[in-house]
Design a protein around this motif. Structure first.
Motif, PDB file in Angstrom:
ATOM      1  N   ARG A  25     -10.859  -4.402   1.933  1.00  0.00           N
ATOM      2  CA  ARG A  25     -10.491  -4.552   0.528  1.00  0.00           C
ATOM      3  C   ARG A  25     -10.670  -3.252  -0.230  1.00  0.00           C
ATOM      4  O   ARG A  25      -9.870  -2.888  -1.094  1.00  0.00           O
ATOM      5  N   PHE A  26     -11.680  -2.498   0.103  1.00  0.00           N
ATOM      6  CA  PHE A  26     -11.919  -1.217  -0.566  1.00  0.00           C
ATOM      7  C   PHE A  26     -10.801  -0.225  -0.253  1.00  0.00           C
ATOM      8  O   PHE A  26     -10.299   0.494  -1.136  1.00  0.00           O
ATOM      9  N   LEU A  27     -10.381  -0.208   1.011  1.00  0.00           N
ATOM     10  CA  LEU A  27      -9.305   0.708   1.389  1.00  0.00           C
ATOM     11  C   LEU A  27      -7.995   0.340   0.708  1.00  0.00           C
ATOM     12  O   LEU A  27      -7.224   1.196   0.258  1.00  0.00           O
ATOM     13  N   VAL A  28      -7.730  -0.985   0.623  1.00  0.00           N
ATOM     14  CA  VAL A  28      -6.505  -1.428  -0.039  1.00  0.00           C
ATOM     15  C   VAL A  28      -6.501  -1.032  -1.508  1.00  0.00           C
ATOM     16  O   VAL A  28      -5.506  -0.545  -2.062  1.00  0.00           O
ATOM     17  N   LYS A  29      -7.660  -1.258  -2.156  1.00  0.00           N
ATOM     18  CA  LYS A  29      -7.758  -0.870  -3.561  1.00  0.00           C
ATOM     19  C   LYS A  29      -7.580   0.630  -3.735  1.00  0.00           C
ATOM     20  O   LYS A  29      -6.921   1.104  -4.677  1.00  0.00           O
ATOM     21  N   GLY A  35      -1.534   5.239  -4.988  1.00  0.00           N
ATOM     22  CA  GLY A  35      -0.098   5.072  -5.191  1.00  0.00           C
ATOM     23  C   GLY A  35       0.276   5.039  -6.660  1.00  0.00           C
ATOM     24  O   GLY A  35       1.283   5.624  -7.078  1.00  0.00           O
ATOM     25  N   LEU A  36      -0.522   4.335  -7.451  1.00  0.00           N
ATOM     26  CA  LEU A  36      -0.258   4.307  -8.885  1.00  0.00           C
ATOM     27  C   LEU A  36      -0.408   5.683  -9.515  1.00  0.00           C
ATOM     28  O   LEU A  36       0.385   6.069 -10.394  1.00  0.00           O
TER      29      LEU A  36
END
Length: 322
Positions: A25-29, A35-36
């Motif tokens: 989850r940390f990597l995804v965030k 990306g943003l």
């Protein structure tokens, strides 16, 4: 209690699984945040390369000036003159090329016949005043007969003398015949006086038509340039055809207007000379027709037979006796 703990352990999983899920989850965030950031952050480097530091107008175009303190690009150079309408004779000849040949021919023809008619229609040449006054005076005085009058007319090569000669050949005939002979001779001389005026009028009529033809050809060339080079909105691409159209129209009018003015002037001069010749011819009819000769003979006879003696009154010699 033992069963409860076993169920809780089964639902929550092992600590290693929980740690792995937390890391995912940390990597995804982290990836979403990166990306943003990449998406929302403006890319200033290409824009800075495209935008000039200093922009100035040169010949109607915005030009980048890398060194504001230095000279402008194109400064000191002559602007492009290829798109302007030519005004000097050399520029006009270079622009029109072979299209100028018909206008040159028309102008030469018009000038040639205008000068020729100005010389021919001189009043002293058509109606020499000294000849007319002397000739009519001799006829009034009875010093000329038909042969001597005709010889005098032949010796004077002028249109009025030719008209007089036609009337003298009817010497002593009724006034109607003499006048008709003078009219016939006058018509021949009138045709000679009006000779070549039709050519001047023709040049005045044809020159604008040649200019109109050049205008049509120039517009065809202009639209042909539009079709071939996609030059819509680019005036410099159309300048050649438009210049040809305007120059041919101007040349046609420049030749036609003076030619028409000179034609009207010369036609008016011919009419004035014909009226003056007609007046002199009427005087001739009254002198050489049968009626005129009879009247002049009667007047001379009456003047010659007039009494020259004067009657003197005699005084009364009656005396009174006292």
């Amino acid at each position: 209690m033992i069963k409860l703990n076993s169920n809780q352990q089964s639902t929550t999983g092992s600590p290693a699984d929980m740690q792995r899920s937390t890391q995912l989850r940390f990597l995804v965030k982290l990836l979403v945040i990166c990306g943003l950031c990449l998406t929302l952050a403006p890319d200033n480097s290409p824009a800075q390369e495209r935008l000039p530091k200093v922009v100035k107008s040169v010949n109607g175009e915005l030009v980048e000036v890398k060194n504001p303190d230095g000279p402008l690009p194109g400064a000191g150079q002559q602007p492009n003159r290829g798109t302007k309408i030519p005004f000097t004779p050399q520029e006009i000849i270079e622009e029109l090329k072979y299209f100028i040949l018909p206008f040159v021919i028309a102008s030469v023809i018009s000038m040639w016949f205008i000068i020729e008619r100005l010389v021919i229609l001189r009043s002293g040449r058509v109606i020499p005043r000294h000849f007319v006054s002397r000739f009519l005076k001799l006829l009034k005085d009875g010093k000329l007969n038909s042969r001597s009058a005709l010889k005098l007319c032949d010796e004077n090569p002028s249109p009025i003398a030719s008209v007089f000669a036609h009337g003298i050949r009817k010497w002593g005939k009724p006034s109607v015949e003499v006048e008709q002979a003078i009219i016939d001779g006058g018509e021949r001389q009138l045709s000679q006086l009006r000779k070549h005026l039709r050519v001047i009028n023709g040049v005045a009529t044809v020159a604008p038509l040649m200019g109109l033809l050049g205008t049509v050809i120039g517009m065809i060339l202009a639209f042909n340039d539009i079709a071939n080079s996609s030059a819509m909105g680019k005036a410099e691409e159309l300048a050649g055809g438009i210049a040809l159209a305007l120059l041919t129209t101007a040349l046609g009018l420049g030749i036609a207007i003076p030619s028409l003015i000179m034609y009207m002037y010369l036609a008016g001069r011919v009419d004035g000379l014909v009226m003056e010749m007609d007046q002199s011819a009427q005087d001739l009819v009254h002198l050489i027709s049968a009626e005129g000769l009879a009247a002049s003979a009667a007047s001379r006879k009456s003047t010659s037979s007039a009494p020259t003696t004067k009657t003197k009154a005699k005084p009364d010699k009656t005396t009174t006796k006292s």
